[in-house]
Write a protein that holds these residues in place. Structure first.
Motif, short mmCIF file in Angstrom:
data_model
loop_
_atom_site.label_atom_id
_atom_site.label_comp_id
_atom_site.label_asym_id
_atom_site.label_seq_id
_atom_site.Cartn_x
_atom_site.Cartn_y
_atom_site.Cartn_z
N MET A 39 -11.73 -6.11 5.13
CA MET A 39 -10.75 -4.86 4.67
C MET A 39 -9.70 -4.73 6.08
O MET A 39 -8.63 -4.90 5.96
CB MET A 39 -11.30 -3.56 4.47
N LEU A 40 -10.33 -5.12 7.12
CA LEU A 40 -9.66 -4.85 8.39
C LEU A 40 -8.96 -5.97 8.64
O LEU A 40 -7.49 -5.91 8.84
CB LEU A 40 -10.35 -4.81 9.50
N GLY A 41 -9.25 -7.40 8.23
CA GLY A 41 -8.36 -8.45 8.37
C GLY A 41 -7.25 -8.43 7.44
O GLY A 41 -6.01 -8.95 7.69
N GLY A 42 -7.61 -8.03 6.23
CA GLY A 42 -6.40 -7.99 4.96
C GLY A 42 -5.35 -6.91 5.52
O GLY A 42 -4.26 -7.18 5.37
N GLU A 46 -1.51 -8.15 6.51
CA GLU A 46 -0.47 -7.49 5.72
C GLU A 46 0.65 -6.79 6.60
O GLU A 46 1.69 -7.14 6.35
CB GLU A 46 -1.15 -6.33 4.90
N GLN A 47 0.20 -6.36 7.86
CA GLN A 47 1.19 -5.81 8.85
C GLN A 47 1.44 -6.75 9.70
O GLN A 47 3.02 -6.74 10.14
CB GLN A 47 0.15 -4.46 9.48
N ASN A 48 0.82 -7.92 10.23
CA ASN A 48 1.34 -8.65 11.16
C ASN A 48 1.34 -10.14 10.88
O ASN A 48 1.67 -11.01 11.78
CB ASN A 48 0.20 -8.36 12.37
N GLY A 49 0.81 -10.48 9.97
CA GLY A 49 0.62 -11.80 9.30
C GLY A 49 -0.64 -12.56 9.72
O GLY A 49 -1.37 -11.78 10.55
N MET A 50 -0.72 -13.81 9.27
CA MET A 50 -1.94 -14.38 9.38
C MET A 50 -1.94 -15.38 10.58
O MET A 50 -3.14 -16.08 11.01
CB MET A 50 -2.56 -15.18 8.02
N LEU A 51 -0.62 -15.78 11.15
CA LEU A 51 -0.58 -16.83 12.23
C LEU A 51 -0.58 -16.14 13.62
O LEU A 51 0.41 -16.02 14.22
CB LEU A 51 0.66 -17.46 12.13
N SER A 52 -1.93 -15.49 14.10
CA SER A 52 -2.00 -14.90 15.26
C SER A 52 -3.36 -15.02 15.60
O SER A 52 -4.36 -15.08 14.81
CB SER A 52 -1.68 -13.50 15.30
N LEU A 53 -3.69 -15.09 16.89
CA LEU A 53 -4.96 -15.09 17.58
C LEU A 53 -5.89 -13.99 17.08
O LEU A 53 -7.09 -14.02 16.90
CB LEU A 53 -4.96 -15.03 19.07
N SER A 56 -7.07 -14.40 13.59
CA SER A 56 -8.23 -15.43 13.68
C SER A 56 -9.57 -15.02 14.17
O SER A 56 -10.72 -15.45 13.82
CB SER A 56 -7.75 -16.62 14.55
N MET A 57 -9.59 -14.01 15.18
CA MET A 57 -10.68 -13.49 15.66
C MET A 57 -11.40 -12.55 14.62
O MET A 57 -12.44 -12.74 14.63
CB MET A 57 -10.44 -12.74 17.03
N ILE A 58 -10.43 -11.98 13.95
CA ILE A 58 -11.07 -10.83 12.85
C ILE A 58 -11.56 -11.85 11.78
O ILE A 58 -12.79 -11.50 11.36
CB ILE A 58 -9.92 -10.19 12.11
N ALA A 59 -10.88 -12.78 11.33
CA ALA A 59 -11.64 -13.61 10.31
C ALA A 59 -12.92 -14.40 10.86
O ALA A 59 -13.78 -14.59 10.10
CB ALA A 59 -10.56 -14.72 9.99
N THR A 60 -12.87 -14.83 11.88
CA THR A 60 -14.00 -15.47 12.63
C THR A 60 -15.08 -14.61 12.77
O THR A 60 -16.42 -14.85 12.40
CB THR A 60 -13.93 -16.07 14.01
N LEU A 61 -15.09 -13.02 13.16
CA LEU A 61 -16.09 -12.18 13.13
C LEU A 61 -16.61 -11.88 11.72
O LEU A 61 -17.83 -11.96 11.41
CB LEU A 61 -15.43 -10.79 13.58
N GLU A 62 -15.63 -11.83 10.75
CA GLU A 62 -15.97 -11.67 9.37
C GLU A 62 -17.03 -12.92 8.78
O GLU A 62 -18.15 -12.69 8.43
CB GLU A 62 -14.94 -11.68 8.43
N GLU A 63 -16.58 -14.15 9.20
CA GLU A 63 -17.42 -15.40 8.63
C GLU A 63 -18.81 -15.14 9.51
O GLU A 63 -19.81 -15.60 8.67
CB GLU A 63 -16.67 -16.52 8.82
N SER A 64 -18.81 -14.93 10.93
CA SER A 64 -20.05 -14.73 11.84
C SER A 64 -21.02 -13.89 10.99
O SER A 64 -22.20 -14.07 11.09
CB SER A 64 -19.63 -14.43 13.06
N LEU A 65 -20.45 -12.75 10.64
CA LEU A 65 -21.31 -11.70 10.20
C LEU A 65 -22.01 -12.04 8.83
O LEU A 65 -23.23 -11.88 8.57
CB LEU A 65 -20.43 -10.33 10.05
N GLU A 66 -21.21 -12.79 8.09
CA GLU A 66 -21.83 -13.17 6.75
C GLU A 66 -22.83 -14.22 7.01
O GLU A 66 -23.85 -14.23 6.30
CB GLU A 66 -20.64 -13.61 5.86
#
Length: 123
Positions: A39-42, A46-53, A56-66
């Motif tokens: 939800m945080l990543g989404g 939505e506000q800043n786009g997906m092409l940023s560091l 990428s860090m939020i997505a990495t955290l999400e996958e790492s927790l899973e």
């Protein structure tokens, strides 16, 4: 998630307290990543786009927790098996061995997996 949690509550209640606690920890890690950080990543995307560091860090955290949740769950399962069963056998038979034994043919790559659990009192 809550409905499934209620459905499995009786199962958790019957497990040893330590095992149940580690299962809950694993579920918390997994769902924290899959729902919470997603939800945080989404929102960030939505506000800043997906092409940023940052994204990428939020997505990495999400996958790492899973992944951490799955690893902790597998560890808890293996520990439970080790404490409650004296022996675990896993047998994987390839298609050629199965076809030769029964005379029947199976598709290439087909296999059979068997798991046997032996309780310490019954060894």
């Amino acid at each position: 998630v809550l409905v499934i949690g209620v459905f499995f509550a009786r199962f958790l209640w019957r497990l040893p307290r330590c095992t149940a606690a580690v299962f809950v920890l694993a579920a918390t890690l997994y769902l924290g990543g899959a729902i919470g950080v997603e939800m945080l990543g989404g929102r960030y995307a939505e506000q800043n786009g997906m092409l940023s560091l940052t994204y990428s860090m939020i997505a990495t955290l999400e996958e790492s927790l899973e992944m951490a949740g799955v690893i902790v769950f597998i560890w808890a399962l293996l520990r439970y098996l080790g404490e409650n069963y004296g022996e675990v056998r896993l047998r994987i038979e390839g298609a050629s061995r199965l076809a030769g034994a029964s005379g029947a043919t199976r598709s290439p790559g087909a296999s059979k997996v068997a798991v046997e659990l032996k309780h310490p009192a019954r060894l």
